[in-house]
Design a protein around this motif. Sequence first.
Motif, PDB file in Angstrom:
ATOM      1  N   VAL A  69       0.872  -1.168   0.000  1.00  0.00           N
ATOM      2  CA  VAL A  69       0.000   0.000   0.000  1.00  0.00           C
ATOM      3  C   VAL A  69       0.912   1.221   0.000  1.00  0.00           C
ATOM      4  N   LEU A  70       1.114   1.808  -1.189  1.00  0.00           N
ATOM      5  CA  LEU A  70       2.027   2.937  -1.297  1.00  0.00           C
ATOM      6  C   LEU A  70       1.377   4.236  -0.852  1.00  0.00           C
ATOM      7  N   SER A  71       0.065   4.329  -1.038  1.00  0.00           N
ATOM      8  CA  SER A  71      -0.687   5.507  -0.619  1.00  0.00           C
ATOM      9  C   SER A  71      -2.154   5.130  -0.618  1.00  0.00           C
ATOM     10  N   GLU A  72      -3.000   6.076  -0.284  1.00  0.00           N
ATOM     11  CA  GLU A  72      -4.428   5.826  -0.286  1.00  0.00           C
ATOM     12  C   GLU A  72      -4.914   5.387  -1.662  1.00  0.00           C
ATOM     13  N   ALA A  73      -4.256   5.879  -2.720  1.00  0.00           N
ATOM     14  CA  ALA A  73      -4.745   5.631  -4.073  1.00  0.00           C
ATOM     15  C   ALA A  73      -3.866   4.697  -4.888  1.00  0.00           C
ATOM     16  N   VAL A  74      -2.756   4.227  -4.352  1.00  0.00           N
ATOM     17  CA  VAL A  74      -1.849   3.341  -5.088  1.00  0.00           C
ATOM     18  C   VAL A  74      -1.658   2.072  -4.268  1.00  0.00           C
ATOM     19  N   ILE A  75      -2.280   0.983  -4.727  1.00  0.00           N
ATOM     20  CA  ILE A  75      -2.272  -0.267  -3.974  1.00  0.00           C
ATOM     21  C   ILE A  75      -1.946  -1.421  -4.907  1.00  0.00           C
ATOM     22  N   GLY A  76      -1.378  -2.473  -4.361  1.00  0.00           N
ATOM     23  CA  GLY A  76      -1.054  -3.642  -5.177  1.00  0.00           C
ATOM     24  C   GLY A  76      -0.137  -4.584  -4.450  1.00  0.00           C
ATOM     25  N   GLY A  77       0.921  -5.003  -5.150  1.00  0.00           N
ATOM     26  CA  GLY A  77       1.850  -5.939  -4.549  1.00  0.00           C
ATOM     27  C   GLY A  77       3.029  -6.182  -5.448  1.00  0.00           C
TER      28      GLY A  77
ATOM     29  N   ILE B  56       2.988  -4.879  -9.321  1.00  0.00           N
ATOM     30  CA  ILE B  56       1.632  -4.892  -9.860  1.00  0.00           C
ATOM     31  C   ILE B  56       0.797  -3.930  -9.019  1.00  0.00           C
ATOM     32  N   PHE B  57       0.364  -2.804  -9.610  1.00  0.00           N
ATOM     33  CA  PHE B  57      -0.333  -1.781  -8.837  1.00  0.00           C
ATOM     34  C   PHE B  57      -1.561  -1.259  -9.569  1.00  0.00           C
ATOM     35  N   CYS B  58      -2.530  -0.827  -8.779  1.00  0.00           N
ATOM     36  CA  CYS B  58      -3.675  -0.069  -9.264  1.00  0.00           C
ATOM     37  C   CYS B  58      -3.496   1.373  -8.819  1.00  0.00           C
ATOM     38  N   VAL B  59      -3.496   2.295  -9.772  1.00  0.00           N
ATOM     39  CA  VAL B  59      -3.601   3.715  -9.449  1.00  0.00           C
ATOM     40  C   VAL B  59      -5.092   4.030  -9.508  1.00  0.00           C
ATOM     41  N   PHE B  60      -5.700   4.107  -8.356  1.00  0.00           N
ATOM     42  CA  PHE B  60      -7.155   4.221  -8.253  1.00  0.00           C
ATOM     43  C   PHE B  60      -7.647   5.459  -8.991  1.00  0.00           C
ATOM     44  N   PRO B  61      -8.692   5.322  -9.823  1.00  0.00           N
ATOM     45  CA  PRO B  61      -9.515   4.124  -9.930  1.00  0.00           C
ATOM     46  C   PRO B  61      -9.226   3.229 -11.127  1.00  0.00           C
ATOM     47  N   ASN B  62      -8.577   3.720 -12.213  1.00  0.00           N
ATOM     48  CA  ASN B  62      -8.686   2.984 -13.476  1.00  0.00           C
ATOM     49  C   ASN B  62      -7.384   2.762 -14.225  1.00  0.00           C
ATOM     50  N   ALA B  63      -6.243   2.875 -13.575  1.00  0.00           N
ATOM     51  CA  ALA B  63      -4.969   2.574 -14.229  1.00  0.00           C
ATOM     52  C   ALA B  63      -4.321   1.387 -13.522  1.00  0.00           C
ATOM     53  N   LEU B  64      -4.155   0.282 -14.246  1.00  0.00           N
ATOM     54  CA  LEU B  64      -3.549  -0.936 -13.715  1.00  0.00           C
ATOM     55  C   LEU B  64      -2.186  -1.090 -14.370  1.00  0.00           C
ATOM     56  N   VAL B  65      -1.139  -1.047 -13.578  1.00  0.00           N
ATOM     57  CA  VAL B  65       0.220  -0.993 -14.121  1.00  0.00           C
ATOM     58  C   VAL B  65       1.045  -2.157 -13.588  1.00  0.00           C
ATOM     59  N   PHE B  66       1.956  -2.625 -14.425  1.00  0.00           N
ATOM     60  CA  PHE B  66       2.715  -3.848 -14.152  1.00  0.00           C
ATOM     61  C   PHE B  66       4.103  -3.636 -14.737  1.00  0.00           C
ATOM     62  N   ILE B  67       5.127  -3.818 -13.926  1.00  0.00           N
ATOM     63  CA  ILE B  67       6.477  -3.556 -14.426  1.00  0.00           C
ATOM     64  C   ILE B  67       7.429  -4.660 -14.001  1.00  0.00           C
ATOM     65  N   GLU B  68       8.346  -4.979 -14.906  1.00  0.00           N
ATOM     66  CA  GLU B  68       9.518  -5.810 -14.641  1.00  0.00           C
ATOM     67  C   GLU B  68      10.728  -5.071 -15.195  1.00  0.00           C
ATOM     68  N   PRO B  69      11.918  -5.542 -14.978  1.00  0.00           N
ATOM     69  CA  PRO B  69      13.096  -4.786 -15.421  1.00  0.00           C
ATOM     70  C   PRO B  69      13.149  -4.503 -16.913  1.00  0.00           C
TER      71      PRO B  69
END
Length: 403
Positions: free
Chosen positions: A231-239, A279-292
């Motif tokens: 939980v990076l912030s109220e609006a940025v959550i994931g794992g 793997i994170f959701c920037v609330f409400p509608n941006a789902l982002v996924f990163i690897e190197p």
Amino acid sequence: MVNVREASGPIDGRPVGSSILPASAYTDQKVFDTERQQIFESRWVWAGFTHWVAEPGSSRPVSVAGRPLLLVRDREGTLRVFHNICRHRGIVLSEQPSTRGRLRCPYHFWTFNLDGSLCGTPYWDRTKGSGPEPEVRDRLGLLPVPHSEWAGMVFVHLGEPTDSAEELLAPLAERWAPYDLTSLHLAEERRYDVDANWKLVVENFLDFYHLPFVHPQVGPAATLLDIEDQVLSEAVIGGYYPRGASAKASGQTAAGGGGGTALPLLGEIPDGLRDRQDIFCVFPNALVFIEPDFYQVIALEPVAPDRTVEHMAVFVAAEAADAAYDTARKNLSDVLFGVNDQDLPVLRALQQGRHSPAADRNHLVPHWDQITARFQHLTADALAQGATANAPMASNAPAKEDP
């Protein structure tokens, strides 16, 4: 008002247990309309990709919360966002992407420059070549929309923002500082029409528990034990997933190794991050996924209670545009879009299930569904903050607890 159900098993003091949102929150038109107003019109939301208007002179119509907007790249290369409405009679100004520069209304041929200023009004006073006085012309320019660019995405705010998009994105930007997201190459982009409520798409994206069962290529269920909620912030959550299972499954990415030409990394990535998925959701509608070595966005456009448009894009480092990486880019894209394809029937079935009276007896599992619970709380809190007695949301009686 949506009735929020409380249960045991807290995360950050918030309950996890019985589903926090009732089934009607995924099917009811009134709830959907209120979400558009209280969530998508009242905060920073994803509105498009910067590559949609990469070239100076280009424009592209988009829709946010059902509101027509226009992304524009002016002649100097500056991104602008306007309400996609002619200032004369309110007709939608542009319905197709364009590279022709000036914007011309299809109704009376009023013309606007790419900075939004009015530049042409045929027969303004019924004489050829006439136009309004300068002060009137200045008042009739296109109406701008607050916006910001980050990591290949465009965010907009349809209201009056009290904070900046940079503040919203700061926790993720700081976490991803080692990755170079300023110079990206689009590997592939696809548009999906999903037969499911937008919230189910987010919840599925944040659901790590289903991975080995719906996506067996990622590895056995035991690999899930390495996942850590974040939980990076109220609006940025994931794992994050330290093993990078999907990269290993592709056999082509730098993180996963394997045959073929490995894709270049997204910058100078420290060794400690070279085997990690974020793997994170920037609330409400941006789902982002990163690897190197790659970066993926699934952005959501809610269309109806049971329909969502996904805009999915896969990016790699700029140097990976070279023909030497053609096979690696294709293999990576095939893997990532293949994963998304596997989710579509699951999302359809989840939506169908929300029409059952039994759906209000769902149960979140504290060991796996903490992030899902947090997302549901974010949604419920946003709706509660905006609800008024004059505009009530569809209610749902609390379900009886399971015996």
